[in-house]
Write a protein that holds these residues in place. Structure first.
Motif, short mmCIF file in Angstrom:
data_model
loop_
_atom_site.label_atom_id
_atom_site.label_comp_id
_atom_site.label_asym_id
_atom_site.label_seq_id
_atom_site.Cartn_x
_atom_site.Cartn_y
_atom_site.Cartn_z
N PRO A 263 0.78 -1.23 0.10
CA PRO A 263 -0.02 -0.02 -0.03
C PRO A 263 0.81 1.27 -0.08
CG PRO A 263 -0.11 -1.12 2.13
CD PRO A 263 0.56 -2.09 1.27
N GLU A 264 2.08 1.15 0.70
CA GLU A 264 2.74 2.49 0.78
C GLU A 264 3.38 2.65 -0.78
OE1 GLU A 264 4.59 2.35 5.36
OE2 GLU A 264 5.66 1.15 3.85
N ILE A 265 3.84 1.43 -1.44
CA ILE A 265 4.29 1.82 -2.70
C ILE A 265 3.34 2.22 -3.73
CG2 ILE A 265 5.49 0.53 -4.80
CD1 ILE A 265 6.68 -1.06 -2.53
N ALA A 266 2.31 1.64 -3.46
CA ALA A 266 0.91 2.13 -4.31
C ALA A 266 0.69 3.55 -4.25
CB ALA A 266 -0.16 1.09 -4.09
N GLY A 267 0.62 4.02 -3.14
CA GLY A 267 0.42 5.48 -2.60
C GLY A 267 1.51 6.40 -3.21
N VAL A 268 2.69 5.89 -3.10
CA VAL A 268 3.82 6.68 -3.92
C VAL A 268 3.75 6.95 -5.47
CG1 VAL A 268 6.48 6.64 -4.46
CG2 VAL A 268 5.64 6.32 -2.23
N GLU A 269 3.34 5.73 -6.04
CA GLU A 269 3.32 5.41 -7.42
C GLU A 269 1.83 6.65 -7.52
OE1 GLU A 269 4.55 4.07 -10.27
OE2 GLU A 269 6.19 4.16 -8.65
N LEU A 270 0.93 6.41 -7.02
CA LEU A 270 -0.32 7.02 -7.24
C LEU A 270 -0.18 8.35 -7.57
CD1 LEU A 270 -3.42 7.31 -8.08
CD2 LEU A 270 -3.90 7.21 -5.48
N ALA A 271 0.59 9.01 -6.53
CA ALA A 271 1.17 10.61 -6.35
C ALA A 271 1.82 10.84 -7.53
CB ALA A 271 1.81 10.80 -4.98
N LYS A 272 3.05 9.87 -8.01
CA LYS A 272 3.78 10.16 -8.92
C LYS A 272 2.97 10.34 -10.36
CE LYS A 272 5.73 7.09 -11.33
NZ LYS A 272 6.74 6.00 -11.78
N LYS A 273 2.02 9.40 -10.33
CA LYS A 273 1.08 9.40 -11.51
C LYS A 273 0.48 10.89 -11.55
CE LYS A 273 -3.10 7.19 -13.52
NZ LYS A 273 -3.86 6.02 -13.33
N GLU A 274 -0.06 11.29 -10.58
CA GLU A 274 -1.12 12.56 -10.71
C GLU A 274 -0.02 13.69 -11.05
OE1 GLU A 274 -3.34 12.54 -7.12
OE2 GLU A 274 -4.47 10.84 -7.74
N ILE A 275 1.05 13.74 -10.17
CA ILE A 275 2.07 14.78 -10.24
C ILE A 275 2.36 15.00 -11.95
CG2 ILE A 275 4.34 15.53 -9.83
CD1 ILE A 275 3.93 14.28 -6.93
N ASN A 276 2.87 13.95 -12.52
CA ASN A 276 3.12 14.15 -13.77
C ASN A 276 2.05 14.52 -14.86
OD1 ASN A 276 5.99 13.63 -13.00
ND2 ASN A 276 5.82 11.21 -13.56
N ALA A 277 1.08 13.73 -14.57
CA ALA A 277 -0.13 14.15 -15.40
C ALA A 277 -0.56 15.67 -15.14
CB ALA A 277 -1.34 13.40 -14.96
N ALA A 278 0.01 16.26 -14.14
CA ALA A 278 -0.47 17.79 -14.02
C ALA A 278 1.07 18.57 -14.67
CB ALA A 278 -0.65 18.07 -12.68
N GLY A 279 1.94 17.92 -15.29
CA GLY A 279 3.05 18.67 -15.87
C GLY A 279 4.41 18.40 -15.08
N GLY A 280 4.22 17.92 -13.89
CA GLY A 280 5.28 17.43 -13.09
C GLY A 280 5.83 18.45 -12.17
N GLU B 266 -0.67 8.22 3.67
CA GLU B 266 0.48 8.66 4.36
C GLU B 266 1.58 8.78 3.32
OE1 GLU B 266 -1.81 7.73 7.99
OE2 GLU B 266 -1.41 6.93 6.15
N SER B 267 1.52 7.59 2.55
CA SER B 267 2.81 7.92 1.34
C SER B 267 2.37 8.61 0.36
CB SER B 267 3.10 6.41 0.78
OG SER B 267 3.33 5.54 2.00
N TYR B 268 1.21 8.64 -0.22
CA TYR B 268 0.73 9.51 -1.31
C TYR B 268 0.98 10.97 -0.66
CZ TYR B 268 -3.12 11.74 -3.95
OH TYR B 268 -3.84 12.69 -4.58
N ASP B 269 0.74 11.39 0.47
CA ASP B 269 0.69 12.72 1.06
C ASP B 269 2.42 12.89 1.12
OD1 ASP B 269 -1.81 12.82 1.25
OD2 ASP B 269 -2.03 12.66 3.54
N ALA B 270 3.09 12.09 1.36
CA ALA B 270 4.51 12.50 1.58
C ALA B 270 5.05 12.98 0.30
CB ALA B 270 5.33 11.22 1.94
N VAL B 271 4.83 11.97 -0.95
CA VAL B 271 5.35 12.47 -2.38
C VAL B 271 4.60 13.87 -2.78
CG1 VAL B 271 5.42 12.01 -4.76
CG2 VAL B 271 5.63 10.18 -2.79
#
Length: 450
Positions: free
Chosen positions: A98-115, A354-359
């Motif tokens: 779940p922590e790795i998934a949170g990191v990956e979800l945040a990365k996906k959303e950040i990069n979709a918004a232009g990084g 918490e992992s999603y929020d950290a990223v």
């Protein structure tokens, strides 16, 4: 809005804990699974735990602002590089997915918004292992060699203690989504250590009070002998005794131990009303041994290190009526679906928020600092967590930043407001109850300030 410099004082002490605990009522007694060779008298088990209606603070991810996210006015020559140091092996491996998934979800959303600062965020995952190995040090060395600006992890406080000086000494942000040891509040970390999980002062307060509301007057404890286990046990004990209870037995075991009969026998012989198990993956071995002594499952209380889905590893009914706690709000259905889209095999969502929020916080701090350097990111982490316009996703927050607004990020783990020491100053602790299928159902989410 307050601006925090990298040299800001890191010796801030915890202030008095304020937690309001309000519960509704339901039965808490569970079934027992006595052993035919039982030799120890079991506790009486006459406790009845209050419970809520499953309500608790949670939020769905806020929609991105209408229209395109504006481009950053500042571009970085290098991308923001984030390493994850999360467990895929060892006694906390169940927390890794779940922590790795949170990191990956945040990365996906950040990069979709232009990084960040005009470039996609890069994420590299490495295993943290546990304290029985040197995996964390090896992984940290590899990540630092790749030039990461921030490292998300470890999950274990004891593991983080083995690498925190290595990470912060390199001028890199060390950001844990799951460390709860109070020791980090006063660590000499050069302003570079942060976390989205609250100190165990809060979880201990909630669990100690909850057992008292169940009617328990005496408690026995089986505790992992490390920074996490003994620190959390200290706070559970303090809260329970402050509520008028008594800890009648406290037995320790060490990481790597495989035999627990001695500790179990001593705790059960003390005939406590309730038993607290502060452990990691060892719970899979310890729990059936405890119930095999005639202890009713409704007398068992678990913590974030072991409050997990046991439907595949324990006999049905083993955990009926047991309770567990871990930090965070009850995950919103929309957010769990997004995590499942990243990893369809997820069964546990602990610390995913918490992992999603950290990223997200690292990325937003980099945007605010107009720099991907670790010390510059750290200097803005507190600022993006309070005092400005509320926002809950990277697209909505970065749009505000790029339009010259101050922001106040609140995420999937709940409100995020950092102290000078890099700790959350307010948080939720979720209380859960086990079903006959050994799965979790939410009882109540308790809010507290540190």
């Amino acid at each position: 809005m307050i601006s925090l410099s990298p040299a800001a004082p890191r010796l801030a002490k915890l202030t008095a804990l304020s937690v309001g605990v309000a519960f509704l009522a339901t039965a808490c007694g569970g079934t027992s699974t006595p052993s035919s060779t039982e030799t120890t008298t079991a506790p009486a088990g006459a406790i009845s735990c209050p419970a809520g209606d499953g309500a608790g603070a949670s939020k769905s991810a806020a929609a991105a602002p209408s229209g395109a996210v504006p481009a950053s006015t500042t571009t970085s020559p290098e991308p923001l590089k984030i390493g994850s140091l999360l467990p895929t092996t060892g006694n906390l491996a169940f927390l890794g997915p779940p922590e790795i998934a949170g990191v990956e979800l945040a990365k996906k959303e950040i990069n979709a918004a232009g990084g960040v600062l005009g470039k996609p965020v890069e994420v590299t995952h490495r295993d943290s292992g546990d304290t029985k190995t040197d995996i964390a040090t090896q992984s940290t060395t590899a990540l630092l060699g790749m030039g990461v600006n921030a490292i998300v992890g470890a999950a274990s406080s004891s593991v983080s203690k083995t690498v925190i000086n290595q990470i912060t000494g390199a001028g890199v942000v060390h950001f844990s989504p799951a460390n709860t040891s109070p020791d980090f509040t006063t660590w000499d970390d050069k302003g570079l250590y942060w976390r989205t999980a609250p100190s165990d002062v809060l979880q201990g307060k909630v669990l100690g009070n909850f057992m008292a509301t169940c009617g328990a007057q005496t408690v026995g404890m089986i505790v992992l002998n490390d920074a996490y286990g003994t620190g959390l046990a200290k706070n559970v004990k303090a809260a329970f005794e402050a509520a008028g209870g008594q800890v009648v037995a406290e037995e320790l075991y060490n990481t790597g131990d495989t035999q627990f009969s001695s500790q179990i026998d001593k705790v059960v012989a003390a005939k406590p009303d309730a038993i607290v198990l502060i452990s990691f993956d060892e719970a899979k071995s310890i729990l059936p041994l405890i119930t095999g002594k005639g202890v009713k499952s409704g007398q068992l209380f678990l913590v974030d290190g072991n409050t997990s889905d046991y439907s595949k590893v324990l006999q049905p009914g083993t955990m009926t009526g047991a309770h567990g706690t871990f930090p965070g709000t009850f995950a919103a259905e929309a957010f769990t679906k997004e995590l499942l889209a990243v990893d369809p095999a997820l069964k546990d969502f602990t610390y995913g928020g918490e992992s999603y929020d950290a990223v997200n916080l690292i990325a937003l701090a980099a945007e605010s600092a107009k720099s991907v350097k670790g010390v510059d990111i750290a200097a803005k982490l507190k600022e993006v967590s309070l005092g400005g316009e509320k926002c809950t996703t990277y697209p909505s927050c970065v749009t505000l930043l790029r339009n010259g607004k101050d922001i106040d990020y609140d995420g999937q783990s709940g409100p995020v407001t950092f102290s000078d020491a890099g700790d959350p100053t307010e948080a939720y602790i979720g209380i859960y109850e086990y079903t006959a299928e050994n799965t979790l159902k939410p009882v109540k989410s308790e809010f507290g300030k540190l």
